[in-house]
Write a protein that holds these residues in place. Structure first.
Motif, PDB file in Angstrom:
ATOM      1  N   GLY A 199      -5.054  -1.981   1.529  1.00 16.62           N
ATOM      2  CA  GLY A 199      -5.304  -0.747   0.794  1.00 16.62           C
ATOM      3  C   GLY A 199      -6.614  -0.815   0.035  1.00 16.62           C
ATOM      4  O   GLY A 199      -6.895  -1.796  -0.655  1.00 16.62           O
ATOM      5  N   LYS A 200      -7.436   0.216   0.199  1.00 17.35           N
ATOM      6  CA  LYS A 200      -8.689   0.279  -0.531  1.00 17.35           C
ATOM      7  C   LYS A 200      -9.090   1.722  -0.707  1.00 17.35           C
ATOM      8  O   LYS A 200      -8.620   2.621  -0.013  1.00 17.35           O
ATOM      9  CB  LYS A 200      -9.790  -0.503   0.189  1.00 17.35           C
ATOM     10  CG  LYS A 200     -10.137   0.035   1.570  1.00 17.35           C
ATOM     11  CD  LYS A 200     -11.221  -0.817   2.227  1.00 17.35           C
ATOM     12  CE  LYS A 200     -11.558  -0.302   3.630  1.00 17.35           C
ATOM     13  NZ  LYS A 200     -12.592  -1.143   4.286  1.00 17.35           N
ATOM     14  N   VAL A 201      -9.956   1.956  -1.688  1.00 18.12           N
ATOM     15  CA  VAL A 201     -10.457   3.294  -1.987  1.00 18.12           C
ATOM     16  C   VAL A 201     -11.973   3.263  -1.862  1.00 18.12           C
ATOM     17  O   VAL A 201     -12.640   2.450  -2.515  1.00 18.12           O
ATOM     18  CB  VAL A 201     -10.044   3.745  -3.404  1.00 18.12           C
ATOM     19  CG1 VAL A 201     -10.613   5.129  -3.702  1.00 18.12           C
ATOM     20  CG2 VAL A 201      -8.526   3.759  -3.540  1.00 18.12           C
ATOM     21  N   VAL A 205      -0.073   0.234   1.630  1.00 17.98           N
ATOM     22  CA  VAL A 205       0.252  -0.828   2.586  1.00 17.98           C
ATOM     23  C   VAL A 205       1.212  -0.277   3.638  1.00 17.98           C
ATOM     24  O   VAL A 205       2.233   0.328   3.307  1.00 17.98           O
ATOM     25  CB  VAL A 205       0.881  -2.034   1.868  1.00 17.98           C
ATOM     26  CG1 VAL A 205       1.276  -3.107   2.881  1.00 17.98           C
ATOM     27  CG2 VAL A 205      -0.088  -2.614   0.845  1.00 17.98           C
ATOM     28  N   ILE A 206       0.891  -0.478   4.911  1.00 18.03           N
ATOM     29  CA  ILE A 206       1.743  -0.034   6.015  1.00 18.03           C
ATOM     30  C   ILE A 206       2.578  -1.200   6.525  1.00 18.03           C
ATOM     31  O   ILE A 206       3.803  -1.187   6.472  1.00 18.03           O
ATOM     32  CB  ILE A 206       0.896   0.553   7.159  1.00 18.03           C
ATOM     33  CG1 ILE A 206       0.000   1.682   6.654  1.00 18.03           C
ATOM     34  CG2 ILE A 206       1.801   1.060   8.281  1.00 18.03           C
ATOM     35  CD1 ILE A 206      -0.965   2.211   7.693  1.00 18.03           C
ATOM     36  N   VAL A 207       1.909  -2.217   7.038  1.00 12.64           N
ATOM     37  CA  VAL A 207       2.559  -3.458   7.470  1.00 12.64           C
ATOM     38  C   VAL A 207       1.933  -4.587   6.659  1.00 12.64           C
ATOM     39  O   VAL A 207       0.742  -4.866   6.824  1.00 12.64           O
ATOM     40  CB  VAL A 207       2.360  -3.704   8.978  1.00 12.64           C
ATOM     41  CG1 VAL A 207       3.056  -4.986   9.399  1.00 12.64           C
ATOM     42  CG2 VAL A 207       2.872  -2.526   9.791  1.00 12.64           C
ATOM     43  N   PRO A 208       2.679  -5.216   5.770  1.00 10.11           N
ATOM     44  CA  PRO A 208       2.106  -6.251   4.889  1.00 10.11           C
ATOM     45  C   PRO A 208       1.377  -7.331   5.686  1.00 10.11           C
ATOM     46  O   PRO A 208       1.893  -7.865   6.661  1.00 10.11           O
ATOM     47  CB  PRO A 208       3.341  -6.820   4.176  1.00 10.11           C
ATOM     48  CG  PRO A 208       4.339  -5.698   4.191  1.00 10.11           C
ATOM     49  CD  PRO A 208       4.111  -4.987   5.495  1.00 10.11           C
ATOM     50  N   GLY A 209       0.146  -7.600   5.264  1.00 11.71           N
ATOM     51  CA  GLY A 209      -0.647  -8.636   5.903  1.00 11.71           C
ATOM     52  C   GLY A 209      -1.242  -8.256   7.238  1.00 11.71           C
ATOM     53  O   GLY A 209      -1.914  -9.082   7.873  1.00 11.71           O
ATOM     54  N   LYS A 210      -1.013  -6.989   7.681  1.00  7.96           N
ATOM     55  CA  LYS A 210      -1.535  -6.598   8.999  1.00  7.96           C
ATOM     56  C   LYS A 210      -2.296  -5.263   8.961  1.00  7.96           C
ATOM     57  O   LYS A 210      -3.427  -5.184   9.401  1.00  7.96           O
ATOM     58  CB  LYS A 210      -0.407  -6.514  10.024  1.00  7.96           C
ATOM     59  CG  LYS A 210       0.233  -7.869  10.343  1.00  7.96           C
ATOM     60  CD  LYS A 210       1.294  -7.732  11.395  1.00  7.96           C
ATOM     61  CE  LYS A 210       1.815  -9.112  11.813  1.00  7.96           C
ATOM     62  NZ  LYS A 210       2.508  -9.813  10.713  1.00  7.96           N
ATOM     63  N   LYS A 211      -1.647  -4.228   8.407  1.00  8.96           N
ATOM     64  CA  LYS A 211      -2.280  -2.914   8.420  1.00  8.96           C
ATOM     65  C   LYS A 211      -2.035  -2.190   7.100  1.00  8.96           C
ATOM     66  O   LYS A 211      -0.995  -2.354   6.465  1.00  8.96           O
ATOM     67  CB  LYS A 211      -1.750  -2.063   9.588  1.00  8.96           C
ATOM     68  CG  LYS A 211      -2.125  -2.612  10.957  1.00  8.96           C
ATOM     69  CD  LYS A 211      -1.678  -1.696  12.079  1.00  8.96           C
ATOM     70  CE  LYS A 211      -2.102  -2.269  13.437  1.00  8.96           C
ATOM     71  NZ  LYS A 211      -1.710  -1.389  14.558  1.00  8.96           N
ATOM     72  N   ALA A 212      -3.016  -1.379   6.717  1.00 10.58           N
ATOM     73  CA  ALA A 212      -2.915  -0.604   5.482  1.00 10.58           C
ATOM     74  C   ALA A 212      -3.779   0.643   5.625  1.00 10.58           C
ATOM     75  O   ALA A 212      -4.636   0.734   6.507  1.00 10.58           O
ATOM     76  CB  ALA A 212      -3.362  -1.429   4.272  1.00 10.58           C
ATOM     77  N   TRP A 213      -3.539   1.608   4.750  1.00 11.28           N
ATOM     78  CA  TRP A 213      -4.351   2.821   4.722  1.00 11.28           C
ATOM     79  C   TRP A 213      -5.620   2.572   3.927  1.00 11.28           C
ATOM     80  O   TRP A 213      -5.575   2.042   2.817  1.00 11.28           O
ATOM     81  CB  TRP A 213      -3.582   3.975   4.084  1.00 11.28           C
ATOM     82  CG  TRP A 213      -2.370   4.435   4.823  1.00 11.28           C
ATOM     83  CD1 TRP A 213      -1.073   4.285   4.448  1.00 11.28           C
ATOM     84  CD2 TRP A 213      -2.342   5.148   6.069  1.00 11.28           C
ATOM     85  NE1 TRP A 213      -0.229   4.842   5.374  1.00 11.28           N
ATOM     86  CE2 TRP A 213      -0.975   5.388   6.394  1.00 11.28           C
ATOM     87  CE3 TRP A 213      -3.317   5.602   6.940  1.00 11.28           C
ATOM     88  CZ2 TRP A 213      -0.580   6.057   7.533  1.00 11.28           C
ATOM     89  CZ3 TRP A 213      -2.922   6.273   8.088  1.00 11.28           C
ATOM     90  CH2 TRP A 213      -1.580   6.498   8.381  1.00 11.28           C
ATOM     91  N   VAL A 260      -6.288   4.131   9.200  1.00  6.11           N
ATOM     92  CA  VAL A 260      -5.633   2.839   9.353  1.00  6.11           C
ATOM     93  C   VAL A 260      -6.689   1.746   9.353  1.00  6.11           C
ATOM     94  O   VAL A 260      -7.691   1.821  10.070  1.00  6.11           O
ATOM     95  CB  VAL A 260      -4.801   2.796  10.651  1.00  6.11           C
ATOM     96  CG1 VAL A 260      -4.153   1.424  10.817  1.00  6.11           C
ATOM     97  CG2 VAL A 260      -3.749   3.892  10.636  1.00  6.11           C
ATOM     98  N   ASP A 261      -6.447   0.720   8.553  1.00  8.61           N
ATOM     99  CA  ASP A 261      -7.399  -0.372   8.408  1.00  8.61           C
ATOM    100  C   ASP A 261      -6.656  -1.689   8.566  1.00  8.61           C
ATOM    101  O   ASP A 261      -5.554  -1.868   8.018  1.00  8.61           O
ATOM    102  CB  ASP A 261      -8.074  -0.307   7.034  1.00  8.61           C
ATOM    103  CG  ASP A 261      -9.193  -1.312   6.896  1.00  8.61           C
ATOM    104  OD1 ASP A 261      -9.818  -1.639   7.915  1.00  8.61           O
ATOM    105  OD2 ASP A 261      -9.443  -1.779   5.765  1.00  8.61           O
ATOM    106  N   GLY A 262      -7.238  -2.608   9.326  1.00 11.53           N
ATOM    107  CA  GLY A 262      -6.634  -3.926   9.482  1.00 11.53           C
ATOM    108  C   GLY A 262      -6.913  -4.799   8.268  1.00 11.53           C
ATOM    109  O   GLY A 262      -7.991  -4.736   7.672  1.00 11.53           O
TER     110      GLY A 262
END
Length: 347
Positions: free
Chosen positions: A91-93, A138-146, A81-83
């Motif tokens: 989202g990033k690789v 994207v988990i929560v748009p603008g807040k959290k993503a994988w 999980v990334d902010g």
């Protein structure tokens, strides 16, 4: 790369330039050694794969020398999980390559570090491009993503390690499952104060919702989600979106009049120039994701243009075979995951 004398290099080149070309293992210039692909090899990873080209030996030292050994790579994907900022899609690789010292016994520690850095840069230049980011990271748009971390380890290098790396990366990404999540909103319903036994209302508050008491944690019909929770489901999550965009690599080893595929470590030492070409075929349409030349030799644009046409044909054949194998592995994994889930629920 194996250390060879000038006489050995001359012998290998003259054999490849003969009519017909001769290779030590009897293959034609466009033949690959046997390729073995296995997914789900790392239980704690979100996706993983092991790929070997050629027949590996029991001893790592023999594999490193390439004398009848094989090239072996393991790739694993871990989602963290990334902010993210409000203006970021999320989202990033992130790619990394580690090389076992046993695979390169002839390299010093600084040289091994340089090799790892070069291979990491090659992977990141292709797989970390924003155009390939799966939308469902994207988990929560603008807040959290994988944040997708793709780690690879080269356990043995008997030649053609770049092709092996790209096959392993694509297989691990196809094997990856993104955990199913539900958006969570922290909502404060209407609060009604109730006084009990002369206890003041600032000491005890009872929250009343539409159906009586309500939790401060609401997970249905969120209007402005700020967090998430994991869903428990048998399929372990969803596959990465746009999986057809992840490319494979074909390396063309170049001599003055011919090119050949899947070079052994001795053949790599003997050729002056190699061309790495990355192709994907989303919807059957060829897409060139990148190319890189390695070696001390030179080439011109006319020759490169011709080689790209050949590379597209070779990459399509590799893509077709890999897709068939990955579909087989995916069906096997789905059955295994379902049995594991329901077995755990019965306990």
């Amino acid at each position: 790369m194996t250390s060879l004398s000038k006489v050995e290099i001359s012998y290998i080149r003259s054999s490849l330039l003969s009519d017909p070309p001769l290779r030590a293992d009897g293959r034609t210039p466009v033949d690959f050694r046997p390729i073995v692909v296995e997914t789900g090899v790392a239980p704690l990873a979100n996706g993983s794969a092991r790929v070997s080209i050629g027949q590996p030996r029991a001893g790592r030292g023999h594999e490193a020398q390439g004398a009848g050994g094989g090239t072996e790579v393991v790739a694993a994907v871990k989602l963290e999980v990334d902010g993210v900022g409000e203006d970021e899609e999320g989202g990033k690789v992130v790619c990394s390559v580690s090389c076992s010292p046993a695979a390169y016994p002839h390299l010093t520690s600084p040289a091994l570090d340089d090799l790892q850095s070069d291979l990491t840069s090659l992977l990141e230049s292709v797989l970390s491009h924003p155009s390939l980011f799966p939308k469902n990271l994207v988990i929560v748009p603008g807040k959290k993503a994988w944040a997708l971390r793709l780690d690879t380890i080269v356990f043995a290098d008997a030649g053609n390690v770049v092709d092996c790396l790209m096959i392993a990366c694509r297989a691990a990404l196809v094997d990856t499952r993104v955990p199913s999540t539900r958006s969570v909103e922290y909502r404060a319903p209407g609060r009604q104060s109730v006084t009990l036994n002369e206890v003041s209302d600032d000491v005890m508050d009872v929250d009343q919702g539409k159906n009586g008491s309500s939790s401060m944690l609401e997970t249905r019909n969120p209007s402005s989600a700020v967090d998430f929770e994991l869903a428990d489901y048998w399929d372990e999550g969803k596959v990465l979106e746009s999986r057809d965009a992840w490319p494979v690599c074909v390396t063309l080893n170049m001599l003055p009049t011919i090119h050949f595929l899947d070079a052994t470590s001795q053949e790599e030492t003997a050729v002056p120039l190699r061309l790495h070409v990355m192709f994907a075929f989303p919807g059957g349409k060829p897409t060139l994701h990148g190319m890189k030349m390695a070696g001390a030799g030179t080439s011109d644009m006319t020759q490169i243009g011709v080689l790209l046409k050949h590379a597209e044909k070779y990459a399509r054949n590799m893509w077709t075979g890999l897709e068939a194998k990955l579909a087989e592995e995916e069906a096997r994994r789905s059955v295994k995951a379902r049995e594991k889930f329901y077995g755990r629920r019965r306990r």
